[in-house]
Design a protein around this motif. Structure first.
Motif, PDB file in Angstrom:
ATOM      1  N   ILE A 161     -21.602  -9.353   0.137  1.00  0.00           N
ATOM      2  CA  ILE A 161     -21.036 -10.275   1.136  1.00  0.00           C
ATOM      3  C   ILE A 161     -19.524 -10.349   0.985  1.00  0.00           C
TER       4      ILE A 161
ATOM      5  N   THR B 256     -17.123  -9.386   3.954  1.00  0.00           N
ATOM      6  CA  THR B 256     -16.210 -10.405   4.485  1.00  0.00           C
ATOM      7  C   THR B 256     -14.780  -9.879   4.472  1.00  0.00           C
TER       8      THR B 256
ATOM      9  N   SER C 286     -18.743  -9.201  11.441  1.00  0.00           N
ATOM     10  CA  SER C 286     -19.120 -10.289  12.355  1.00  0.00           C
ATOM     11  C   SER C 286     -20.044 -11.301  11.683  1.00  0.00           C
ATOM     12  N   LYS C 287     -20.121 -12.479  12.282  1.00  0.00           N
ATOM     13  CA  LYS C 287     -20.943 -13.554  11.732  1.00  0.00           C
ATOM     14  C   LYS C 287     -22.428 -13.176  11.805  1.00  0.00           C
ATOM     15  N   ALA C 288     -22.821 -12.574  12.924  1.00  0.00           N
ATOM     16  CA  ALA C 288     -24.225 -12.161  13.085  1.00  0.00           C
ATOM     17  C   ALA C 288     -24.601 -11.153  12.004  1.00  0.00           C
TER      18      ALA C 288
ATOM     19  N   LEU D  16     -23.141 -10.815   9.048  1.00  0.00           N
ATOM     20  CA  LEU D  16     -23.202 -11.504   7.759  1.00  0.00           C
ATOM     21  C   LEU D  16     -24.510 -12.261   7.607  1.00  0.00           C
ATOM     22  N   ASP D  17     -24.968 -12.840   8.727  1.00  0.00           N
ATOM     23  CA  ASP D  17     -26.220 -13.601   8.672  1.00  0.00           C
ATOM     24  C   ASP D  17     -27.386 -12.696   8.301  1.00  0.00           C
ATOM     25  N   ARG D  18     -27.391 -11.468   8.825  1.00  0.00           N
ATOM     26  CA  ARG D  18     -28.472 -10.533   8.485  1.00  0.00           C
ATOM     27  C   ARG D  18     -28.388 -10.075   7.030  1.00  0.00           C
TER      28      ARG D  18
ATOM     29  N   ALA E  83     -26.953 -11.781   4.451  1.00  0.00           N
ATOM     30  CA  ALA E  83     -26.969 -12.805   3.398  1.00  0.00           C
ATOM     31  C   ALA E  83     -28.380 -13.131   2.904  1.00  0.00           C
TER      32      ALA E  83
END
Lengths: 413, 413
Positions: free
Chosen positions: A49, A53, A58-60, A62-64, A66
């Protein structure tokens, strides 16, 4: 990579003969190891991560990528569920006798070596690994570089399971992401040492795999899913199912993208359905028939009927009749999943018989298009091809079969 | 060719929805037309034979090409048998209920468009056409130029059947052999309008198809078939089955090519088996253990274990035990068909579980490796790949499936 392919083939031969108990033990032990090594996995994930970062991902994305304790619980539960599935290898699919006394059985056998190419979702490492082992196959995993440390930490736990069950650790191999040519080599089949490729990821990845692979591929490029409201549709069912099919999760492949409404129920059904969607934050793109009744709608273009939004947007069209709905779907569908909302059994039969999609659903949400929901205990993906596996690909779909013929001296005249 | 592909796709959509009765009528009418047009077919065949003879073609080739009344009877009988098979399309392969009340069925659907590339056997025109129509598919036939007039005369009869049953005649299209690029275009899939290719012919054709095809292929390159005589083998069974497996017809893919004999029964079984083969005119190529006992044998070279003779020759080897037999087979086999002659059930199970070939046979001739003998009512070929179809490819293997899910308003939580 060629060495890795050869190792996989050797391991696959051993896995094919492994006892159900050994495979079950390997997976339950792997699940235990993931639980025991939580901290290590989370530390590896933190490293991924941090690097991602720093790259400004993208946030999407990172969500996948994390992981947290809850997600690790989910991974453990999935591996345990797969461990406890009935073993598909060696089961008899069909058997019959011939007039000459020969008894013929069709028996499930493993496919061999599965290549899984996936983007940065660390859970795929465990899921895909477990499904392949359960079905007696070896697997070569090539994950996205952004999740490499997470995947590696999980694979180490899977290898603990294989090792303690006395199975070859080469049955699960993670390709180092430093090898940039690896994906291309996998798509060419590693000298006959990969039997099927499963891509897990976005359209760009799937399109490349479908385009370049010289071995069979289990995949779907798009889920351009339709819901058709027949003139016989019950209003509540139409509202509830459409809302769930579109808005429960908009990013999954079973999410509805286009709504077709029979003109006879436009006056009664269209407004409540659209109101339910709008209340959930859905944008409406309609044809002329929709625009006339729904002030919030924007006009749909030809492009809309071809678009898998994967977002809170739906294209809506009024159709003259069931035939027109079927024609629209056959023209624009990606042949993944389509639903009909109807009380008329004849309309349902016609819809089922004339639309050639992997999954056809009557009076239920298209978001049930999922191996877990089908009772498969997990899926490595959903296939829209017609060869071998179609729809959710679970452990049974990761097997082949052979024929076993038993006689008592029969010769052919 | 692209136009031909598009026509096939359109016809396939109609065939997919055709009633079982329409398909049955089409095939029975076609069989009647072949009977009625015998003279025309024989005249066309005479034209092919004359041209082939002028070219100085081999006797074996001419034998495959030549039709007579008896062979036409055989073609008619095959088409009638296929016509009367149970219709595979729409049959439910599996069904189950989910805890939420969803009822899921897996239902057979046609594959779409089958491309058949064959050498100069006119009967393939009728066989392949009938199997594809029965399974709801369209077919594109590309035969050898030497049998073109024969094939065309037979196809005309098949089209009579389609026409009179109200089905599109584009469901069976014969590619003109003047189009030399046609095979290459078919192998590239005609812009997505061919779903699977079936080659029918010699190794050169099959090798080219497997090498160049960008669509799935149902085929076998070789039938390097083994018979293993276990130490528990009954002598009479061993003699009768081996003789039949090798010598009934030596040119078919299910004919035995290598015999493996357990060392414990060499003293009792080897001589009678070899004597029976020699009495039928078979040449023996043996390893040292065989050479020591059989004066007529010539020494086998490494090449012999890799050779599909398709002739009255067999390679024979003495093996230390069942494990050595399995290892030899897994190393040299083409994964088509292998047989074990044994009375020991545990040996049979081990042989069945550890050899990964399409067909495994216990105490019966390997020449039963045939769709007709399996009760399929005919076959378009035998496949040794593990994807989709394996072993004899009959009407069921020419289908795919989809899922039909029935609910009463279920939404996904």
């Amino acid at each position: 990579m060629v060495e890795l392919g050869r190792n996989a083939r050797v391991a696959a031969r051993v896995l094919a003969k492994a006892s159900p108990e050994a495979k079950r033990t390997a997976l339950l032990t792997a699940a235990g190891a993931i639980n025991a090594h939580r901290k290590k996995i989370l530390a590896a994930n933190a490293r991924d991560i941090e690097a991602a970062t720093a790259k400004g991902i993208s946030k999407a994305f990172l969500d996948r990528l994390a992981l947290d304790d809850q997600r690790i619980d989910g991974i453990i539960a999935a591996v345990r569920t797969i461990a406890e599935l009935p073993d598909p290898v060696g089961t008899t699919i069909a058997e019959w006798d011939r007039p000459n006394g020969l008894h013929i059985q069709r028996v499930r056998t493993p496919l061999g070596v599965i290549g899984v190419i996936f983007e940065s979702r660390p859970n795929v490492t465990a899921d895909a690994g477990a499904l392949c082992i359960k079905s007696g196959n070896a697997v070569i995993l090539r994950g996205g570089s952004d999740s490499f440390h997470s995947s590696q930490a999980i694979v180490e736990c899977m290898l603990d399971g294989l090792h303690l069950a006395g199975l070859p650790v080469e049955a699960i191999q993670l390709v180092p992401t430093t090898d940039r040519a690896a994906v291309g080599e996998m798509l060419r089949g590693l000298d006959g040492n990969i039997d099927v490729i499963v891509p897990r990821g976005g359209k760009t990845l799937v399109a490349r795999v479908q385009d370049e692979a010289r071995v069979p591929v289990f995949a779907h490029l798009e889920g351009l899913v339709h819901v058709y409201i027949d003139k016989s549709a019950d209003l509540d069912t139409a509202v509830n199912v459409t809302r769930n099919a579109k808005m429960r999760r908009t990013g999954i492949c079973g999410a509805a993208e286009t709504l077709l409404v029979h003109q006879d129920v436009v006056a009664t059904h269209l407004k409540p359905i659209i109101a339910a969607l709008i209340a959930k934050g859905c944008e409406i793109r309609g044809d002329a028939g929709v625009m006339a009744l729904i002030p919030e709608a924007r006009p749909a273009t030809e492009e809309d009927w071809r678009t898998e939004y994967e977002d809170a947007i739906i294209s809506v069209k009024v159709v003259d009749n069931l035939e027109a709905a079927i024609a629209h779907i056959e023209h624009y569908s990606s042949h993944h999943t389509e639903a009909i909302i109807a009380e008329d059994a004849a309309a349902v039969e016609k819809f089922f018989n004339e639309i050639d999609s992997a999954i056809l659903i009557h009076n239920a949400s298209t978001q049930f298009a999922d191996g877990g929901e089908f009772g498969f205990g997990g899926e490595i993906g959903i296939a829209t091809g017609k060869m071998h596996a179609r729809g959710p690909v679970g452990v049974e779909q990761l097997t082949s079969f052979n024929y076993r013929v038993r006689g008592n001296g029969q010769i052919r005249p």
